[in-house]
Enzyme design. Structure first.
Site, short mmCIF file in Angstrom:
data_model
loop_
_atom_site.label_atom_id
_atom_site.label_comp_id
_atom_site.label_asym_id
_atom_site.label_seq_id
_atom_site.Cartn_x
_atom_site.Cartn_y
_atom_site.Cartn_z
N GLY A 100 -16.47 59.67 35.28
CA GLY A 100 -15.21 60.28 35.70
C GLY A 100 -15.37 61.76 36.00
O GLY A 100 -14.45 62.55 35.80
N LYS A 101 -16.55 62.13 36.50
CA LYS A 101 -16.81 63.55 36.78
C LYS A 101 -15.90 64.09 37.87
O LYS A 101 -15.39 65.20 37.78
CB LYS A 101 -18.28 63.75 37.23
CG LYS A 101 -19.27 63.44 36.15
CD LYS A 101 -20.70 63.55 36.66
CE LYS A 101 -21.07 62.47 37.66
NZ LYS A 101 -21.09 61.12 37.12
N THR A 156 -32.20 57.26 39.26
CA THR A 156 -32.12 57.73 40.63
C THR A 156 -33.27 58.73 40.80
O THR A 156 -34.02 59.00 39.86
CB THR A 156 -30.73 58.33 40.92
OG1 THR A 156 -30.61 58.54 42.33
CG2 THR A 156 -30.48 59.64 40.17
N ASP A 188 -20.74 57.47 36.60
CA ASP A 188 -19.40 56.87 36.54
C ASP A 188 -18.62 57.28 35.30
O ASP A 188 -17.83 56.51 34.78
CB ASP A 188 -19.47 55.34 36.63
CG ASP A 188 -20.31 54.88 37.80
OD1 ASP A 188 -20.13 55.45 38.89
OD2 ASP A 188 -21.14 53.99 37.63
N GLN A 220 -24.15 61.22 39.50
CA GLN A 220 -24.88 60.30 38.59
C GLN A 220 -24.82 60.80 37.15
O GLN A 220 -23.84 61.43 36.79
CB GLN A 220 -26.34 60.11 39.07
CG GLN A 220 -26.46 59.29 40.35
CD GLN A 220 -26.33 60.12 41.61
OE1 GLN A 220 -26.89 61.18 41.72
NE2 GLN A 220 -25.60 59.62 42.58
#
Ligand code: IMP
Length: 454
Positions: free
Chosen positions: A14-15, A242, A12, A227
């Site tokens: 902002g990729k 993950t 999260d 991720q």
């Protein structure tokens, strides 16, 4: 040439926005790991697109590739493609024949195991998309791959082997009654049809070969990490991770291109100007907490830090793209970022959400940790020791809320001086130049210092 976009924190960062920003200069955007657990928000001409599997570049007419390191839920894939079509786009998405397939029983097992773990407070807080169970089957050599959907005989054979095992696991080990998700005949029918659609649209490819050919033809290729480094199965904070490798090495194993190709290009670390986390696990610089996710946090607390956490969460819209869950919020964590910079070899940085921190009197950064009376500058290898770390904060003077679109238009030097001091500190500590600064959700609210593909 290639550019690899990697989340430097816990996801999260902002990729999607950065991929979208530089994507103009790319011809192909490839994902190399993860599945529909990722949430990418792309804003195009004021329209918001939320994607979880299709590479963000698809919004801008780029070829999207899901590499062999991905786990693909065909139902999500076709839903997203159909949705983009309905909105007037014509996405060109290719899927690696070697990518593994998420089946409905993987999702069920994901939920069952989380439930079982929650009895002893050990749940990971997964997105429930079946990611872990699918990678387990991949490693256990009993998974189904995209190529298997194209060959009905192989598909049936594999389902006949694996489904009864999964059913016994659910029923006999976990004591849960199973339903149609474990019905071989209906799974066969549904997944054979997905295979037909993949074949009709010429979507299944040998990803390594496809990408190598595109590079040979002079195309620019962007690898879009999902991720982040701290939820990488190897370099993250295990077991709150993950099940794939979002770190830069994954761009090689997850696409079939050599490490030399990935390392010969740029590796850009995406940094959120503060920190957020979805799910459990330690977060030494956390402000306040989120009931159900922050370990040992059973009721909503009060106080300045709680207020600040709520303020940042609301200003930054810090709610999960996939799950809608409130994200935990903390100050930037430098030991985490140093670990990330080493594992990935960042050649540049994009720092996002600088506007969200505007208006605060001061902005803090966890510069180092105190661990058993010793000052440490990078993360310990175990979650238990990380939990023991107390951050040593460095304080920066805050910056005013200004017209960020105007600042973005004028360029880097128009960024308020105190914010620039903050950015330069990050750049110095990580020994990587700032390539972009995010000042708002839209493309026009980003300062581009350097576009690595131009
Ligand atoms: P999974 O990937 O669904 O198995 O979830 C494992 C962990 O990774 C959980 O803590 C999730 O919250 C986290 N996670 C998975 N995908 C994302 C993402 O795109 N952003 C942030 N966290 C994620």
């Amino acid at each position: 040439m290639t550019v690899t976009i990697v989340g430097s924190q816990l996801g999260d960062e902002g990729k999607g926005g950065v991929v979208d920003l530089w994507g103009d200069a790319a011809d192909v955007v490839a994902r190399y790991q993860g599945g529909d657990n990722a949430g990418h928000t792309v804003v195009e001409d004021g329209t918001e697109y939320k994607l979880s599997l299709v590479p963000s570049g698809a919004v801008r007419g780029k070829v999207g590739v899901l590499g062999n390191g991905c786990v693909v839920n065909p139902s999500t894939l076709f839903e997203e493609i159909d949705d983009l079509r309905e909105r007037g786009l014509d996405p060109d998405v290719r899927v690696a024949k070697r990518a593994h397939v998420i089946l409905p029983y993987h999702r069920v097992l994901d939920g069952i195991e989380e439930e079982a773990k929650s009895e002893s407070d050990q749940e990971v807080g997964t997105t429930g998309r079946g990611i872990g169970p699918t990678y387990e089957d991949k490693a256990g050599r009993r998974g189904l791959r995209i190529a298997d959907l194209l060959d009905p005989e192989v598909l049936r054979e594999k389902l006949e082997y694996v489904v009864p095992q999964k059913q016994r696991l659910a029923e006999e080990v976990f004591g849960v009654e199973t339903g149609e998700e474990f019905d071989i005949a209906s799974l066969y029918e549904e997944y054979r049809r997905y295979g037909e659609r993949l074949a009709e649209n010429d979507m299944a490819v040998d990803a390594g070969e496809f990408l190598a050919n595109r590079l040979d033809d002079g195309d620019e290729v962007m690898f879009e990490g999902a991720q982040g480094t701290l939820i990488d199965i190897d370099h993250g904070n295990y077991p709150y991770v993950t099940s794939s490798n979002p770190t830069a090495g994954g761009a090689s194993t997850g696409t079939g291109l050599s490490p030399g190709i990935v390392g010969g290009g740029e590796v850009v670390g995406i940094v959120k100007g503060y920190l957020t986390r979805v799910g459990s696990g330690p977060l030494p610089t956390e402000l306040g907490g989120v009931v159900g996710d922050t370990p040992g946090y059973d009721e909503q607390g009060e106080g300045d830090n709680e207020e600040l956490a709520t303020y940042i969460r609301e200003e930054g819209g810090e709610y999960g793209t996939v799950t809608g869950r409130p994200r935990r919020v903390g100050w930037l964590d430098m030991p985490m970022l140093r670990h990330s910079a080493r594992a990935n070899g960042f050649t540049g940085l994009a720092v996002n959400h600088i506007d969200v921190l505007a208006g605060l009197d001061e902005v803090k950064v966890g510069h180092s940790y105190d661990l058993n009376g010793e000052e440490v500058f990078t993360m310990p290898a175990t979650t238990e020791r990380w939990h023991d770390c107390e951050p040593n904060f460095k304080t920066f003077e805050g910056w005013d809320d200004v017209d960020w679109a105007e600042v973005a238009d004028e360029g880097y030097d128009a960024i308020p001086e105190n914010a620039r001091a903050y950015l330069e500190y990050i750049s110095d500590e990580l020994d990587a130049d700032i390539y972009a600064v995010g000042l708002g959700p839209g493309r026009e609210e980003t300062v581009v210092v350097e576009n690595p593909l131009e």
